[in-house]
Design an enzyme around this catalytic site. Structure first.
Site, short mmCIF file in Angstrom:
data_model
loop_
_atom_site.label_atom_id
_atom_site.label_comp_id
_atom_site.label_asym_id
_atom_site.label_seq_id
_atom_site.Cartn_x
_atom_site.Cartn_y
_atom_site.Cartn_z
N THR B 193 -23.61 -9.45 -23.96
CA THR B 193 -24.05 -10.35 -24.84
C THR B 193 -24.15 -9.97 -26.29
O THR B 193 -24.01 -8.69 -26.42
CB THR B 193 -25.75 -10.50 -24.47
OG1 THR B 193 -26.19 -11.53 -25.20
CG2 THR B 193 -26.46 -9.30 -24.61
N GLU B 279 -16.86 -19.78 -27.38
CA GLU B 279 -16.22 -20.28 -28.29
C GLU B 279 -15.01 -21.12 -27.63
O GLU B 279 -14.04 -20.44 -27.34
CB GLU B 279 -15.83 -19.32 -29.57
CG GLU B 279 -17.07 -18.74 -30.02
CD GLU B 279 -16.64 -17.66 -30.99
OE1 GLU B 279 -15.57 -17.00 -30.84
OE2 GLU B 279 -17.47 -17.17 -31.94
#
Lengths: 408, 408
Positions: B193, B279
């Site tokens: 993360t 993304e």
């Protein structure tokens, strides 16, 4: 789209005595395309090969290794595009063997004297009947001057042919080196090329040629990366016909160093041409790592940077987002790396030192370098005196398009 | 563009007793955006953290580790977006410390009791004056109900907030677990993360919480990958306030297993949300490797597949180009891998076995699975009985666009 890829004119390509090439349209995947290439080698040629280290070794790679190990001498190569004959199990092996047998029959040689190569889609059966049906056509047009056509006929997603040719004088003998390569994706060290063929009319002892092939691959095709994917089919072949009259039996022969250097340089050029024409490439990047404690760690850092999608997209955008390079150095896996000892240059611009941006760095200087089509990234680790270099390209929309649409 | 990312309604988000959150607009990178988040923890809370293994550790990561090691207890967190304060050298460290001191002054605690976090562009100086100037605004709106707003204010290229909240009954006590995460690129194991925060009103002994944090990170944030890039700033924090009245001192407490499982499940959901909103992601892929000889080799194979640009672009195109998966398995680095022992499923479809395409496989079956937004790739290695799973996403034009334009 290829980046500064030099395509010699046909007059700059020197045939290699003892090598003939024939080409055909087999309709392997699409009709009306030259997709079949045959090399015929004169008797007595030495041949050595280096192959993919992927555990899924395509059928032709397995057959190549077995035929080279048989030691009957290599008299022919057969290369098809459109289908990789990989992940095809026992029928794939049989298809590769059938291909060799068919060509051997046409040329009056043994099947074990033929090396097969395939490139294209994986996991689909090779349409071997179409291939063997076209072999007579390829054999019919065998000629020494077909190098240029061969560079075209082994292309898949390549946009440009890759070909090198050079001559050197050794002790009054003119020696020729000519080679071709292909491969624009699934490129990574061990092996980095899809297919590469280098021929010389020098004669080289087979055991010596085998050692040379390994060393040359390591300095050329094993120093490039496009997307970090190692193909199932990667193969690099060196052929030494001896037809120039010059023959080298040992590394101690004073002429060997010059010949070796010329071969390595030709292979490096063929390898770098693959990167220059990599799928979607708009920039050619040289990642040089200096002051490493070992070759292993120099390459770890170089590949970490060269394979980072974030670094590659930043270069695509001509964006000097150099933090992404530092991050890639940081996760390269050198446990005791002291980041304060690292210096980073973009071209001639010192960008970072002592764990941060260099005080003299100005964004416009980085920007200027980033706009060039050829960019050298230089990283000094401050840990030793070993240096090594890896070549790669940027990562563009076009890469995604090519690889998303490859089979459609 | 996020793939099946569940965003709970505000009424589904339970505040955690002992945790208050305040938010401000500091104008770190752009004006008019909430880019500063403050957590205040009640006295006596236990806090543990797991941080990036990148050798370029951002200044706030270094300060976090130092403050946690000081053992003064953690009373506050401060998180900014817009700038990662990484690759910023000594001034960056000073800026992180100045941030902690400023917040400590406002809250009447010690600077060492504050943990700082930054995310955004690397290698640019943190505008610490703008940050500290906005701290009073954040402190002024500290409130237990601000989780939802915090999930928004820690976002960078995320398109959606990531938030989980759940309650469980333990021995008649209601325990709440609520958490947020962010991070849509530069995602890879160790840590996976960018930022993750998980709070519970259970009390947990600090040493036990530290062990739990490591184990939980390993099963959640260390099992996801987007682009193989490990950030300089990755941080995962667990906070246990004890305000529910329930307190656990030892692993042997019979209530611990249920609490641990709930924390791990919440962390796994936060981690997977990062992949779902990665993304450019259009597909969520679960890569499960079974019949491995060890966890290490299961993960090697899973990551090799999960990080292959060729695999990821094929999934983007809904193209069952499964040979690319076999190739990625083959180069995962298992030297004695017998490819004939491998079976490969796409969803419920057995695609490959015995080194080739399964005889019953039909392209339309693969195509049907590939069109789904959630795809399970299952690989049985035939080498042992260890299984492990990695989560990833496809690779799209949008990924390139986002990362090529990030700074512009």
């Amino acid at each position: 789209m290829a980046v500064n890829l030099h395509i010699p004119s046909e007059s700059e390509i020197f045939p290699v005595a003892g090598v003939e090439i024939g080409i055909a349209e087999a309709g392997i995947r699409k009709a009306g395309r030259r997709d079949l290439t045959v090399f015929r080698l004169a008797e007595g040629a030495s041949v050595a090969g280096v192959f993919t280290r992927n555990r899924f070794r395509a059928a032709p790679v397995q057959v190549c290794e077995s035929h080279l190990a048989a030691g009957r001498g290599v008299r022919a190569l057969v290369i098809n595009t459109g289908n990789a004959n990989a992940g095809t199990g026992a029928p794939g092996l049989a298809a590769a063997q059938e291909t060799c047998a068919a060509l051997a029959g046409l040329l009056g040689i043994e099947a074990q004297q033929v090396l097969p190569f395939s490139t294209g889609v994986i996991l689909e059966p090779l349409p071997v009947q179409r291939l063997t049906a076209a072999l007579p056509q390829a054999v019919a047009n065998l000629a020494p001057g077909n190098w240029y056509a061969a560079a075209h006929s082994i292309m898949t997603t390549d946009t440009q042919p890759k070909i090198v040719s050079r001559r050197l004088e050794l002790d009054g003998t003119t020696v020729t080196i000519t080679g071709i390569s292909k491969g624009a994706g699934m490129i990574r060290p061990n092996m980095a090329t899809m297919l590469g063929y280098l021929a010389t009319d020098a004669g080289i002892d087979t055991a010596l040629l085998r050692r040379a092939a390994g060393a040359i691959a390591d300095r050329s095709f094993n120093r490039i990366t496009v997307d970090g994917d190692t193909s199932t089919n990667d193969s690099f072949i060196i052929m030494a016909t001896g037809r120039s009259g010059l023959r080298i039996e040992s590394e101690n022969d004073p002429r060997y160093a010059a010949l070796y250097a010329a071969l390595e340089s030709a292979a490096a050029e063929l390898a770098q041409k693959i990167v220059r024409d990599a799928e979607g490439a708009t920039k050619f990047m040289t990642i040089r790592v200096e002051e490493a404690a070992s070759t292993e760690e120099a390459l770890k850092v170089a590949y970490s940077v060269a394979q980072s999608p974030l670094v590659k997209t930043a270069f695509y955008a001509s964006d000097p987002n150099l933090g992404r390079i530092l991050a890639a150095i940081g996760y390269a896996g050198i446990a005791d790396l002291d980041v304060d000892g690292i210096r980073l240059w973009l071209g001639d611009v010192l960008v970072a030192s002592q764990g941060g941006r260099h005080p003299d760095y100005r964004e416009e200087d980085g920007q200027r370098v980033m706009k060039e089509p050829e960019i050298v990234v230089r990283i000094a680790l401050g840990r030793g005196n070993v240096a090594d270099t890896v070549y790669t390209c940027d990562f563009s929309h076009e890469y995604v398009s090519i690889n998303a649409d490859y089979r459609s």
